[in-house]
Design an enzyme around this catalytic site. Structure first.
Site, short mmCIF file in Angstrom:
data_model
loop_
_atom_site.label_atom_id
_atom_site.label_comp_id
_atom_site.label_asym_id
_atom_site.label_seq_id
_atom_site.Cartn_x
_atom_site.Cartn_y
_atom_site.Cartn_z
N ASP A 47 2.72 -11.23 -0.67
CA ASP A 47 2.37 -10.54 -0.90
C ASP A 47 2.01 -9.15 -1.86
O ASP A 47 3.45 -8.97 -2.33
CB ASP A 47 3.28 -9.35 0.48
CG ASP A 47 1.48 -8.85 1.37
OD1 ASP A 47 0.69 -8.83 1.50
OD2 ASP A 47 2.58 -7.75 2.43
N HIS A 48 0.92 -9.09 -2.05
CA HIS A 48 -0.16 -7.89 -2.91
C HIS A 48 1.28 -8.24 -4.45
O HIS A 48 1.79 -7.39 -4.80
CB HIS A 48 0.56 -6.86 -2.47
CG HIS A 48 0.14 -6.20 -1.50
ND1 HIS A 48 -1.73 -5.62 -1.92
CD2 HIS A 48 -0.03 -6.02 -0.06
CE1 HIS A 48 -2.04 -5.12 -0.19
NE2 HIS A 48 -0.97 -5.79 0.78
N ASP A 80 -2.67 -10.32 -6.62
CA ASP A 80 -3.32 -8.18 -6.19
C ASP A 80 -3.68 -7.30 -7.45
O ASP A 80 -3.41 -6.99 -7.61
CB ASP A 80 -2.57 -7.30 -5.04
CG ASP A 80 -3.85 -6.10 -4.57
OD1 ASP A 80 -4.79 -6.04 -5.57
OD2 ASP A 80 -3.33 -4.95 -4.01
N HIS A 134 -2.82 0.83 4.73
CA HIS A 134 -1.24 0.12 5.39
C HIS A 134 -1.03 1.71 5.79
O HIS A 134 -0.53 2.26 5.67
CB HIS A 134 -1.22 0.20 3.70
CG HIS A 134 -1.33 -1.55 3.62
ND1 HIS A 134 -2.22 -1.70 2.16
CD2 HIS A 134 -1.11 -2.44 3.31
CE1 HIS A 134 -2.73 -2.60 1.71
NE2 HIS A 134 -2.11 -3.73 3.06
N GLY A 135 0.38 1.26 6.29
CA GLY A 135 1.00 1.56 6.86
C GLY A 135 0.72 2.76 8.72
O GLY A 135 -0.42 1.94 9.18
N HIS A 192 -6.74 -7.14 5.50
CA HIS A 192 -5.03 -6.21 5.42
C HIS A 192 -4.61 -4.57 5.98
O HIS A 192 -5.71 -4.44 6.78
CB HIS A 192 -4.71 -5.66 3.86
CG HIS A 192 -4.89 -6.51 3.12
ND1 HIS A 192 -3.17 -6.56 2.46
CD2 HIS A 192 -4.86 -7.72 2.52
CE1 HIS A 192 -2.96 -8.27 1.84
NE2 HIS A 192 -4.22 -8.69 1.69
N GLY A 193 -3.75 -4.19 6.53
CA GLY A 193 -3.77 -3.03 6.97
C GLY A 193 -4.70 -3.45 8.38
O GLY A 193 -5.12 -2.95 8.37
N ALA A 194 -3.38 -4.01 8.63
CA ALA A 194 -4.38 -4.18 10.44
C ALA A 194 -3.41 -4.81 11.69
O ALA A 194 -4.31 -4.97 12.78
CB ALA A 194 -4.91 -6.20 10.13
N ILE A 245 -0.32 -8.04 8.83
CA ILE A 245 0.03 -7.11 10.33
C ILE A 245 1.89 -6.92 9.92
O ILE A 245 2.98 -8.10 9.54
CB ILE A 245 0.73 -7.96 11.59
CG1 ILE A 245 -1.09 -7.86 12.18
CG2 ILE A 245 1.56 -7.15 12.84
CD1 ILE A 245 -1.10 -8.85 13.54
P1 13P Z 1 -0.30 -2.14 8.12
O1 13P Z 1 0.74 -2.31 7.63
O2 13P Z 1 -1.40 -2.39 8.86
O3 13P Z 1 0.76 -3.90 9.09
O4 13P Z 1 -0.68 -4.17 7.44
C1 13P Z 1 0.49 -4.64 6.48
C2 13P Z 1 -0.47 -5.48 5.55
O5 13P Z 1 -1.80 -5.41 5.37
C3 13P Z 1 0.49 -5.62 4.22
O6 13P Z 1 0.14 -6.96 3.00
O1 G3H Z 2 1.17 -4.29 2.19
C1 G3H Z 2 2.35 -3.72 2.16
C2 G3H Z 2 3.66 -4.29 3.17
O2 G3H Z 2 3.17 -3.96 4.65
C3 G3H Z 2 4.28 -4.50 2.81
O3 G3H Z 2 5.17 -3.39 2.73
O4 G3H Z 2 6.20 -3.25 0.24
O5 G3H Z 2 7.11 -2.15 1.86
O6 G3H Z 2 7.86 -4.66 2.02
P1 G3H Z 2 6.63 -3.05 1.63
ZN ZN Z 3 -1.73 -5.33 2.42
#
Ligand code: 13P
Ligand code: G3H
Ligand code: ZN
Length: 336
Positions: free
Chosen positions: A94-95, A116, A190-191, A233-235, A277
Site C-alpha cells: 500500500d502506498h 504512489d 485517510h483516517g 482509497h480512504g474508504a 479499508i
Molecule cells: P481508511 O483510512 O479510510 O481506512 O483508508 C485506508 C487506505 O486508503 C489505505 O491505503
Molecule cells: O493509507 C494508509 C494506510 O491506512 C496505512 O497506514 O502507514 O499507518 O500503516 P500506516
Molecule cells: Zn490509501
C-alpha cells in the site's frame, strides 16, 4: 533470497478485477499489521467466500518484519486450503513511495504493489510508475498507480490538502505507464476524521453529514478509460457504533466521520474494483479493547482482550463483504 508470490500460493489482482468489473462488485483491500487482524481478515473472507487483498503499508511491513510477513502469507494460504476454502488473496504493498521499495516487496513475495507517485509532477509520476510496471510485469506482479492526492496522512507520503483527479490526465497516464489499476481522488481521505465539521452539514439530532463524493469525476474517468479498474482509497465508513464504544470507554475521537455506506455501495457497482479499508478495522479493535479494559480492569491475559477484538473485526469484515462491497460468495467464480 528472492521468492515469487506463486511459490507462496498467492495470486495477483488481474482476474479479481476482471470479475469484479463484470459482476459489479469491489474487492476489499484490508490493511493489517498483526496476527489478530490477519486471522480476522482470513477467517472473515473464508466465511463469506470473498476474494480479498491483504494490504501492507511500508510502516506495517517494518512493524511485522518482511521475513515473518512472507511466512504469515504462506500460512494464511495453507489455512484457507485446510478449511477447503476456494478463497485466495493478493499480498499488496500500500502506498509504495519508491522503485526500490516496490522491487524489494516483489522480490520477497508480494503479488501486487502500489507505486504512489501522486505527489510528484505528472511527468515524474509517469516515469516512476512506468519503471515499477516494467519490473513488476516481468514477474507477473500487478501494479496500482495514483492520480490526484487524498487529504490525510498516507504512510511515507503525507498531504494536508487534497487535489481531485483530473480526468483529462487518466488516458495518457494509463497508456504511458501500463498500470493495471488506478487510484483516484474523488473526495475520500485517510483516517477517522475525513472531513472537518465545517465541510459537513448536521442533522437535527446533531449527526455530521459529509459532502457527497464526486461521482461526476468518477463517471468522467470511466468514460475516458472504459472497463479499467479504479481504486478507492480512504474508504472507511468510520462506523458510529465503534467511535461511540471508544468514546464511552475513555477514548477521545472528536468529529470522526467517514464515507456513508450507500455511497460505497454505489462506488462498488461502478468501475471501482478495489476498496481500501484500514481505519474501520483500527476503530473496531480499539473500541473492543477499551471496553474490555474498562469492564475488567484486572484482566491481563492478551488473549482475553485481543481475542474479542479479533472476533468483532471478523464480524465487521463479513458485513463489509456481504452488505457493502458485494464480494461475498464470489470466490469460486474467480479461483475455480
Ligand atoms: P481508511 O483510512 O479510510 O481506512 O483508508 C485506508 C487506505 O486508503 C489505505 O491505503
Ligand atoms: O493509507 C494508509 C494506510 O491506512 C496505512 O497506514 O502507514 O499507518 O500503516 P500506516
Ligand atoms: Zn490509501
Amino acid at each position: 533470497m528472492k521468492i515469487s508470490y506463486k511459490e507462496l500460493g498467492l495470486v495477483n489482482t488481474r482476474k479479481m478485477f476482471e470479475m469484479a468489473m463484470k459482476g459489479g462488485y469491489a474487492i476489499p483491500a484490508y490493511n493489517f499489521n498483526n496476527l489478530e487482524q490477519l486471522q480476522a481478515i482470513v477467517l472473515g473472507c473464508a466465511e463469506s467466500d470473498s476474494p480479498f487483498i491483504l494490504q501492507v503499508s511500508s510502516g506495517a511491513r517494518k512493524y511485522t518484519n518482511d521475513i515473518l510477513l512472507q511466512h504469515l502469507a504462506r500460512g494464511a494460504v495453507e489455512m484457507l486450503r485446510s478449511l477447503n476454502s476456494p478463497v485466495r488473496f493478493a499480498l499488496h504493498l500500500d502506498h509504495g513511495d519508491s522503485f526500490e521499495l516496490c522491487k524489494s516487496c516483489i522480490d520477497s513475495g508480494f503479488s501486487s504493489v502500489m507505486i504512489d507517485g501522486s505527489h510528484h509532477p505528472f511527468e515524474k509520476n509517469i516515469e516512476l510508475t512506468r519503471k515499477v510496471v516494467e519490473y513488476a510485469h516481468a514477474h507477473d506482479v500487478t501494479v496500482e498507480g495514483e492520480l490526484g492526492v487524498l487529504a490525510g496522512i498516507e504512510d511515507e507520503v503525507s498531504s494536508a490538502v487534497s487535489h481531485y483527479t483530473r480526468p483529462e490526465e487518466v488516458e495518457e497516464f494509463v497508456k504511458k505507464t501500463g498500470v493495471d489499476s488506478l487510484a483516484i481522488s474523488i473526495g475520500t481521505s485517510h483516517g477517522a476524521t475525513k472531513f472537518t465539521p465545517a465541510q459537513c452539514t448536521r442533522t437535527p439530532d446533531g449527526v455530521l453529514v459529509p459532502p457527497p463524493l464526486r461521482f461526476d469525476i468518477l463517471k468522467e474517468v470511466e468514460r475516458r478509460i472504459p472497463g479499467f479498474p479504479i481504486v478507492l482509497h480512504g474508504a472507511s465508513s468510520v462506523l458510529p457504533q465503534y467511535v461511540a464504544m471508544i468514546n464511552q470507554h475513555g477514548g477521545k475521537l472528536d468529529d470522526a466521520v467517514g464515507i456513508p455506506v450507500p455511497q460505497l455501495r454505489d462506488a462498488a457497482r461502478s468501475a471501482v474494483c478495489k476498496v481500501n479499508i484500514d481505519s474501520d478495522g483500527r476503530l473496531v479493535i480499539t473500541g473492543v479493547i477499551r471496553k474490555v479494559f474498562a469492564e475488567k480492569p484486572a484482566e491481563f491475559d492478551p488473549r482475553k482482550y485481543l481475542g474479542p477484538a479479533r472476533d468483532e473485526l471478523k464480524t465487521m469484515i463479513i458485513d463489509k463483504n456481504r452488505n457493502v462491497l458485494g464480494s461475498a460468495g464470489r470466490a469460486k467464480e474467480i479461483f475455480g
